[in-house]
Design an enzyme around this catalytic site. Structure first.
Site, PDB file in Angstrom:
ATOM      1  N   LYS A 153     -10.349   0.063  -1.975  1.00 54.95           N
ATOM      2  CA  LYS A 153     -10.227  -0.104  -0.670  1.00 54.95           C
ATOM      3  C   LYS A 153     -10.499   1.026   0.150  1.00 54.95           C
ATOM      4  O   LYS A 153      -9.943   2.105   0.147  1.00 54.95           O
ATOM      5  CB  LYS A 153      -8.647  -0.413  -0.178  1.00 54.95           C
ATOM      6  CG  LYS A 153      -8.601  -0.882   1.092  1.00 54.95           C
ATOM      7  CD  LYS A 153      -7.116  -1.202   1.214  1.00 54.95           C
ATOM      8  CE  LYS A 153      -6.885  -1.394   2.860  1.00 54.95           C
ATOM      9  NZ  LYS A 153      -5.367  -2.090   3.234  1.00 54.95           N
TER      10      LYS A 153
ATOM     11  N   ASP B 106       0.948  -1.174   0.014  1.00 59.77           N
ATOM     12  CA  ASP B 106       0.069   0.083   0.089  1.00 59.77           C
ATOM     13  C   ASP B 106       0.921   1.298  -0.070  1.00 59.77           C
ATOM     14  O   ASP B 106       1.568   1.399   0.987  1.00 59.77           O
ATOM     15  CB  ASP B 106      -0.782  -0.124   1.077  1.00 59.77           C
ATOM     16  CG  ASP B 106      -1.959  -1.014   1.115  1.00 59.77           C
ATOM     17  OD1 ASP B 106      -1.799  -2.102   0.486  1.00 59.77           O
ATOM     18  OD2 ASP B 106      -3.067  -1.135   1.803  1.00 59.77           O
TER      19      ASP B 106
ATOM     20  N   LYS C  15      -7.179   3.407  -2.680  1.00 58.02           N
ATOM     21  CA  LYS C  15      -7.479   3.266  -1.404  1.00 58.02           C
ATOM     22  C   LYS C  15      -7.599   4.624  -0.715  1.00 58.02           C
ATOM     23  O   LYS C  15      -7.106   5.743  -1.203  1.00 58.02           O
ATOM     24  CB  LYS C  15      -6.477   2.559  -0.552  1.00 58.02           C
ATOM     25  CG  LYS C  15      -6.124   2.613   0.964  1.00 58.02           C
ATOM     26  CD  LYS C  15      -5.223   1.933   1.396  1.00 58.02           C
ATOM     27  CE  LYS C  15      -5.363   1.827   3.063  1.00 58.02           C
ATOM     28  NZ  LYS C  15      -3.997   1.051   3.548  1.00 58.02           N
TER      29      LYS C  15
END
Length: 247
Positions: free
Chosen positions: A207, A99, A173
């Site tokens: 996400k 990430d 995300k």
């Protein structure tokens, strides 16, 4: 609804940030990993120095839980070269998913060339190593228009440079969970912002992370098209329990 397979069970505070000892931090990470194994969660999201412990526990228990870590977290303003170097180290340790924090400050200043460069270079590295990559855009630092533009920029860069078969391994995300806002404004995922990301980042995966603590919140996020949920309250969400954490 079974939410287990949507959950990235997360602990990213350093010992200093949590005001606890290094040993206590290690025990928190171990407990998180053990809960993820027991409740068959999708992934544990940890700092890179806990990847080896996670690998050992997961292998010992013949578990399919994946291991994720963060890159250039939480500020996102390191050079592309630094992000690549840290990512290579995490891959060597055995991370399954990485990430990355987008350099959202550079984006806000209009440096789109830099954003495209880091998205292209880091995504290429991860996909070539069969790793999923998630781009954290830090929605609390962005206006709705900026959320739309940045989501589209990531999507278009990926679509233009990679095969369609790889899209399922690239995520947009929402948040780090560490951004400091004023006036008690939310620093993590909101339904309004997640709808914007879903609408503008598809066909990439989505996400939601930051501030998600309840089963009902998780269920609603999934219903609007979110593919993964990052939370430090994963066990409580699965068991539909209240949690007192503000992280």
């Amino acid at each position: 609804m079974k939410v287990n397979n949507y959950l990235d069970s997360t602990y990213l505070k350093t010992a200093e940030q949590a005001n606890i000892s290094v040993n206590e931090t290690t025990q928190k990470n171990i407990a998180l990993i053990e809960d993820a194994i027991q409740y068959k969660m999708k992934l544990v999201m940890l700092r890179s120095n806990y990847i080896t412990i996670a690998k050992e526990l997961i292998a010992k228990n013949n578990s399919e839980v994946l291991i994720g870590t963060v890159i250039d977290f939480p500020e996102g303003n390191s050079s592309v070269e630094c992000k690549i170097s840290d990512a290579k180290s995490a891959i060597a340790l055995g991370a399954d998913e990485l990430d990355f924090v987008v350099n959202y400050k550079a984006f806000k200043k209009g440096n789109l060339a830099l954003i495209k460069s880091e998205i292209l270079s880091c995504t290429k590295l991860c996909l070539e190593n069969n790793k999923a990559i998630k781009w954290i855009i830090e929605i609390a630092a962005l206006s709705n228009e900026e959320i739309i533009v940045l989501s589209q920029l990531i999507k278009n860069t990926v679509i233009s440079n990679f095969e369609e078969s790889s899209f399922e391994n690239v995520f947009v995300k929402s948040s780090t969970g560490f951004f400091q806002t004023g006036n008690n404004k939310p620093s993590g995922a909101t339904f309004e912002a997640m709808k914007l990301i879903v609408e503008n980042a598809s066909p990439l995966k989505i996400k939601a992370a930051g501030g998600l603590k309840t089963f009902e919140q998780a269920k609603k996020m999934i219903s609007i098209g979110v593919d993964r949920i990052g939370t430090s309250s994963a066990k409580q969400i699965i068991l539909n329990l209240k949690t007192e954490t503000n992280y």
